[in-house]
Enzyme design. Structure first.
Site, PDB file in Angstrom:
ATOM      1  N   GLY A 100      -6.828 -10.168  21.141  1.00 49.28           N
ATOM      2  CA  GLY A 100      -6.363  -9.262  20.061  1.00 49.28           C
ATOM      3  C   GLY A 100      -7.063  -8.049  20.421  1.00 49.28           C
ATOM      4  O   GLY A 100      -8.526  -7.833  20.653  1.00 49.28           O
ATOM      5  N   ALA A 101      -6.269  -6.883  20.516  1.00 50.12           N
ATOM      6  CA  ALA A 101      -6.819  -5.465  20.735  1.00 50.12           C
ATOM      7  C   ALA A 101      -6.723  -4.611  19.576  1.00 50.12           C
ATOM      8  O   ALA A 101      -6.433  -3.414  19.858  1.00 50.12           O
ATOM      9  CB  ALA A 101      -6.059  -4.931  21.988  1.00 50.12           C
ATOM     10  N   GLY A 110     -11.291  -6.331  17.622  1.00 49.02           N
ATOM     11  CA  GLY A 110     -11.438  -6.922  18.873  1.00 49.02           C
ATOM     12  C   GLY A 110     -11.963  -5.805  19.589  1.00 49.02           C
ATOM     13  O   GLY A 110     -12.800  -6.108  20.540  1.00 49.02           O
ATOM     14  N   PHE A 119      -8.860   5.998  -3.699  1.00 53.86           N
ATOM     15  CA  PHE A 119      -7.729   5.061  -3.346  1.00 53.86           C
ATOM     16  C   PHE A 119      -8.093   4.112  -4.253  1.00 53.86           C
ATOM     17  O   PHE A 119      -8.823   3.978  -5.006  1.00 53.86           O
ATOM     18  CB  PHE A 119      -8.240   4.506  -1.984  1.00 53.86           C
ATOM     19  CG  PHE A 119      -7.441   4.461  -0.756  1.00 53.86           C
ATOM     20  CD1 PHE A 119      -6.847   3.580  -0.455  1.00 53.86           C
ATOM     21  CD2 PHE A 119      -7.350   5.769  -0.244  1.00 53.86           C
ATOM     22  CE1 PHE A 119      -5.655   3.478   0.438  1.00 53.86           C
ATOM     23  CE2 PHE A 119      -6.198   5.701   1.021  1.00 53.86           C
ATOM     24  CZ  PHE A 119      -5.491   4.587   1.074  1.00 53.86           C
ATOM     25  N   ASP A 137      -0.761 -15.743  15.366  1.00 54.33           N
ATOM     26  CA  ASP A 137      -0.816 -16.511  16.437  1.00 54.33           C
ATOM     27  C   ASP A 137      -2.119 -17.190  16.543  1.00 54.33           C
ATOM     28  O   ASP A 137      -2.452 -18.379  16.773  1.00 54.33           O
ATOM     29  CB  ASP A 137      -0.484 -15.954  17.747  1.00 54.33           C
ATOM     30  CG  ASP A 137       0.820 -15.225  17.559  1.00 54.33           C
ATOM     31  OD1 ASP A 137       1.848 -15.875  17.280  1.00 54.33           O
ATOM     32  OD2 ASP A 137       1.033 -14.053  18.195  1.00 54.33           O
ATOM     33  N   GLN A 173      -1.598 -10.808   0.025  1.00 58.82           N
ATOM     34  CA  GLN A 173      -1.560  -9.499  -0.651  1.00 58.82           C
ATOM     35  C   GLN A 173      -0.030  -8.729  -0.614  1.00 58.82           C
ATOM     36  O   GLN A 173       0.292  -8.660   0.774  1.00 58.82           O
ATOM     37  CB  GLN A 173      -2.434  -8.522  -0.088  1.00 58.82           C
ATOM     38  CG  GLN A 173      -2.458  -6.958  -0.780  1.00 58.82           C
ATOM     39  CD  GLN A 173      -3.661  -6.243  -0.769  1.00 58.82           C
ATOM     40  OE1 GLN A 173      -3.567  -5.183   0.160  1.00 58.82           O
ATOM     41  NE2 GLN A 173      -4.768  -6.038  -1.369  1.00 58.82           N
ATOM     42  N   HIS A 190       1.441  -5.401  -0.707  1.00 61.26           N
ATOM     43  CA  HIS A 190       1.221  -3.817  -0.957  1.00 61.26           C
ATOM     44  C   HIS A 190       2.348  -3.242  -1.910  1.00 61.26           C
ATOM     45  O   HIS A 190       3.529  -3.604  -1.757  1.00 61.26           O
ATOM     46  CB  HIS A 190       1.144  -2.965   0.388  1.00 61.26           C
ATOM     47  CG  HIS A 190       0.733  -1.483   0.070  1.00 61.26           C
ATOM     48  ND1 HIS A 190       1.240  -0.634  -0.199  1.00 61.26           N
ATOM     49  CD2 HIS A 190      -0.467  -1.009   0.771  1.00 61.26           C
ATOM     50  CE1 HIS A 190       0.599   0.604  -0.414  1.00 61.26           C
ATOM     51  NE2 HIS A 190      -0.596   0.325   0.518  1.00 61.26           N
ATOM     52  N   LEU A 240       5.350   0.685   5.307  1.00 59.92           N
ATOM     53  CA  LEU A 240       4.275   1.151   4.457  1.00 59.92           C
ATOM     54  C   LEU A 240       4.287   2.465   4.240  1.00 59.92           C
ATOM     55  O   LEU A 240       4.398   3.282   4.986  1.00 59.92           O
ATOM     56  CB  LEU A 240       2.966   0.788   5.013  1.00 59.92           C
ATOM     57  CG  LEU A 240       1.618   0.880   3.847  1.00 59.92           C
ATOM     58  CD1 LEU A 240       1.851  -0.047   2.834  1.00 59.92           C
ATOM     59  CD2 LEU A 240       0.309   0.602   4.773  1.00 59.92           C
ATOM     60  N   GLU A 277      -1.288   4.023   0.581  1.00 62.14           N
ATOM     61  CA  GLU A 277      -1.845   4.422  -0.598  1.00 62.14           C
ATOM     62  C   GLU A 277      -2.462   5.891  -0.707  1.00 62.14           C
ATOM     63  O   GLU A 277      -2.758   6.192  -1.721  1.00 62.14           O
ATOM     64  CB  GLU A 277      -3.033   3.182  -1.084  1.00 62.14           C
ATOM     65  CG  GLU A 277      -3.549   3.066  -2.481  1.00 62.14           C
ATOM     66  CD  GLU A 277      -3.840   1.534  -2.652  1.00 62.14           C
ATOM     67  OE1 GLU A 277      -5.041   1.699  -3.286  1.00 62.14           O
ATOM     68  OE2 GLU A 277      -3.705   0.771  -2.204  1.00 62.14           O
ATOM     69  N   ARG A 331      -4.542  -3.181  -5.931  1.00 65.77           N
ATOM     70  CA  ARG A 331      -2.981  -3.329  -5.174  1.00 65.77           C
ATOM     71  C   ARG A 331      -2.330  -4.805  -6.118  1.00 65.77           C
ATOM     72  O   ARG A 331      -1.306  -4.411  -6.164  1.00 65.77           O
ATOM     73  CB  ARG A 331      -3.065  -3.616  -3.701  1.00 65.77           C
ATOM     74  CG  ARG A 331      -3.400  -2.194  -2.962  1.00 65.77           C
ATOM     75  CD  ARG A 331      -3.782  -2.688  -1.472  1.00 65.77           C
ATOM     76  NE  ARG A 331      -3.729  -1.676  -0.772  1.00 65.77           N
ATOM     77  CZ  ARG A 331      -4.032  -1.262   0.314  1.00 65.77           C
ATOM     78  NH1 ARG A 331      -4.029  -2.317   1.216  1.00 65.77           N
ATOM     79  NH2 ARG A 331      -4.090  -0.050   1.088  1.00 65.77           N
ATOM     80  N   HIS A 352       1.932  -7.623   3.001  1.00 68.84           N
ATOM     81  CA  HIS A 352       0.810  -6.834   3.591  1.00 68.84           C
ATOM     82  C   HIS A 352      -0.154  -7.204   4.338  1.00 68.84           C
ATOM     83  O   HIS A 352      -0.735  -7.092   5.418  1.00 68.84           O
ATOM     84  CB  HIS A 352       0.666  -5.659   2.715  1.00 68.84           C
ATOM     85  CG  HIS A 352      -0.438  -4.343   3.503  1.00 68.84           C
ATOM     86  ND1 HIS A 352       0.268  -3.619   4.223  1.00 68.84           N
ATOM     87  CD2 HIS A 352      -1.612  -4.009   3.164  1.00 68.84           C
ATOM     88  CE1 HIS A 352      -0.800  -2.693   4.511  1.00 68.84           C
ATOM     89  NE2 HIS A 352      -1.823  -3.004   3.848  1.00 68.84           N
ATOM     90  N   ARG A 385      -7.560  -7.628  -1.731  1.00 65.14           N
ATOM     91  CA  ARG A 385      -8.564  -6.766  -0.936  1.00 65.14           C
ATOM     92  C   ARG A 385      -8.063  -5.183  -1.422  1.00 65.14           C
ATOM     93  O   ARG A 385      -6.721  -4.900  -1.917  1.00 65.14           O
ATOM     94  CB  ARG A 385      -7.794  -6.547   0.692  1.00 65.14           C
ATOM     95  CG  ARG A 385      -8.752  -5.575   1.401  1.00 65.14           C
ATOM     96  CD  ARG A 385      -8.016  -5.548   2.820  1.00 65.14           C
ATOM     97  NE  ARG A 385      -6.646  -5.216   3.026  1.00 65.14           N
ATOM     98  CZ  ARG A 385      -6.414  -4.117   3.117  1.00 65.14           C
ATOM     99  NH1 ARG A 385      -7.035  -2.929   2.704  1.00 65.14           N
ATOM    100  NH2 ARG A 385      -5.125  -3.810   3.452  1.00 65.14           N
TER     101      ARG A 385
END
Length: 576
Positions: A11-12, A16, A115, A216, A235, A237, A247, A250, A281, A347, A389
């Site tokens: 994962g990048a 990661g 936020f 994955d 969640q 959004h 999206l 927010e 949210r 989300h 979150r």
């Protein structure tokens, strides 16, 4: 073919890359990604990254701590949350020094915006806490970290699809991956493996997630016989573009955008009179969905309006240029002149792979560590988010705990050495055979049709609101789809860049995760954060102030539990 590295990170995204940057100062680090790194979904995060640095107005770590605990509906582990909010300060300044081009105040400091759920003085009103780079914050951080990793000689394996993790005697040994470019199956051996594989929003029809977000990493962990935590908490959004789910940050509401129903009423005054559009949210999504369900959607349709017009063209151009651009291209409206049609969109996953505050994966979800295996970011569950979150805490989690995982695995290697454990060749062959089976078997089912049916049932029965009847229907449908998936056929029989193959493997992961999401939602008989049960509308701390630990063994989902870590803030009623 066996490829060897000291550290392999899958994962990048931000987690990661931040871990890779940390570890690459001392060890040979490889990063595998099924995408080119800068296409990772972290780049889609728009609004900001939270830190109580107080550049624009007074703020304190303890206020951020309280808001995160309260926002989690008291299911977040407070020891982990304290690390999150305390490490936020050095994390932000470190990103600044690495080159992230944050938006600035008139006197040159990092600018901050409001936020949802972030407040001053323990809930008195909104606070300016989100550090941002216009509405391209995730994009800017992602590119900066990628460039720093390249500078530090991190080896990137782009368009490698990891299929299996090799764990033997509770020690990670390596993994098996499909090289999409040349079509080869590759075995990779390492002393340390870390997952930063992101979420699984593509289990739902309307989602803000990229097509690559198919869970994955979690699916691989499940197949390896390890635990997952709190997957029932998904969640939604509040502001996804109607029908598309794309999206609308927010940050728009942080800059002062309004939510309006079909009468032009700012209806959030009826649900969160103190914070209005800046409520957390879960509350805002439920409020929007309630307006729609009760017939107050625009023109009786399944959307309400997000109105930016009063902000003015100059402010929109400076603070929210990306939103204006994609609304013009995708929806055909100019937000300077017209409101945006929005609806809740799947989300973020609050649950994931259970880990310690140092990113060490817990095999049983409680205390048994898998030696040499780490996870961070959305795929993990250190449980700083609990049941819900707060916006801008996701980028923060990825950076803070990616860094902590990088430091932790570096320390592990310094004591354990880099001598590779024996490669369990007996585990490689079954992994290769599983992929080969996809390529050779014949059947009447098609991946696209099964995926569409999964996404529709998850959206309609496991969405913002849930109940026993709908969840049982969803569970029955998911099990039916799992059975039908056994008869799926891949038409493309070539090995090079076979998206037919990768989409089938992605759906395999999604189906198993969906079963756990639905089973967990059905099992948890209460409403808390993103889990909103119409038939159990109240939070039940006496019976459900605990984390769900789920396994899948012999085709059955099994549950266990562990307590929530409470250090400072005792559970109270959430009022905004």
């Amino acid at each position: 073919m066996v490829i060897k590295h000291d550290v392999i990170i899958v994962g990048a995204g931000l987690a990661g890359l931040r871990a890779a940057l940390e570890a690459s100062r001392y060890y040979d680090v490889a990063v595998l990604s099924k995408l080119f790194p800068t296409r990772s979904h972290s780049g889609a995060a728009q609004g900001g990254i939270a830190a109580s640095i107080g550049n624009v107005e007074e703020d304190h770590i303890d206020w951020h701590f309280f808001d995160t605990v309260k926002g989690s509906d008291y299911l977040g582990d407070q020891d982990a949350i304290e690390y999150l909010v305390t490490d936020a300060h050095p994390a932000i300044y470190e990103l600044e020094h690495l080159g992230v081009p944050f938006s600035r105040t008139a006197d040159g400091k990092i600018n901050q915006r409001m936020f949802g759920g972030h407040t001053k003085n323990y809930g008195e009103g909104p606070v300016l806490r989100a550090c941002f780079a216009a509405d391209r914050t995730g994009h800017m951080i992602l590119h900066t970290l990628y460039e720093q990793c390249v500078k530090n000689n991190v080896r990137f394996y782009s368009e490698f699809f990891v299929t299996d993790l090799m764990v033997k005697d509770n020690i990670v040994r390596g993994l098996v991956a499909y090289n999409m470019i040349n079509g080869q199956m590759v075995t990779m051996q390492s002393k340390v493996v870390m997952f930063g594989t992101g979420g699984y929003g593509r289990a739902f029809k309307i989602t803000s997630n990229a097509h690559a977000n198919t869970g994955d990493g979690l699916g691989i962990v499940l197949r390896a016989g390890l635990a997952l935590e709190d997957l029932e908490f998904v969640q939604f959004h509040p502001t996804g573009v109607y029908r598309y789910g794309i999206l609308v940050s927010e940050g728009a509401r942080g800059e002062g955008a309004y939510l309006l129903n079909n009468t032009g009423e700012r209806f959030m005054k009826n649900y969160a009179p103190k914070l209005m559009e800046l409520a957390p949210r879960d509350m805002t999504s439920r409020s929007i969905q309630t307006e729609i369900d009760e017939g107050r959607g625009i023109n009786g349709e399944s959307y309400v309006h997000l109105d930016l017009r009063h902000l003015g063209e100059e402010k929109i151009a400076e603070r929210l240029p990306e939103i204006r651009s994609f609304c013009q291209k995708i929806v055909g409206i100019d937000v300077v002149k017209e409101p945006i049609p929005i609806q809740p969109t799947a989300h973020y996953s609050m649950g994931g792979i259970p880990v310690t505050v140092d990113g060490e994966v817990l095999a049983d979800g409680k205390s048994q560590k898998v030696e040499g295996f780490y996870a961070a970011g959305e795929c993990s569950c250190v449980s700083v988010h609990g049941a819900n979150r707060l916006g801008t805490n996701s980028l923060l989690e990825a950076v803070v705990f990616g860094r902590r995982a990088g430091k932790s695995l570096t320390k592990y290697l310094s004591t354990a050495g880099t001598e590779l454990p024996d490669l369990p060749t007996e585990m490689v062959e079954p992994a290769l055979q599983r992929v080969e089976k996809f390529m050779t078997k014949t059947g009447k089912e098609k991946t696209g049709i099964l995926r569409k049916e999964l996404q529709e049932i998850m959206m309609s029965k496991v969405g913002v609101f849930r109940d026993e009847k709908g969840l049982k229907e969803a569970l029955e449908k998911v099990k039916e789809l799992e059975k039908r998936f056994e008869d799926v056929q891949i038409d493309d029989k070539s090995w090079k860049f076979n998206t037919d193959l990768t989409e089938a493997m992605e759906l395999d992961n999604l189906l198993h995760l969906a079963e756990i999401i639905v089973s967990g939602a059905l099992n948890r008989q209460e409403s808390r954060g993103a889990q909103s049960r119409k038939d159990f509308p109240k939070r039940d701390d006496e019976n459900w102030l605990k984390h769900t630990i789920a396994f899948k063994k012999d085709g059955k989902v099994l549950f266990d539990y562990k307590p929530v870590v409470i250090t400072k803030f005792q559970p109270k009623e959430r009022k905004y």
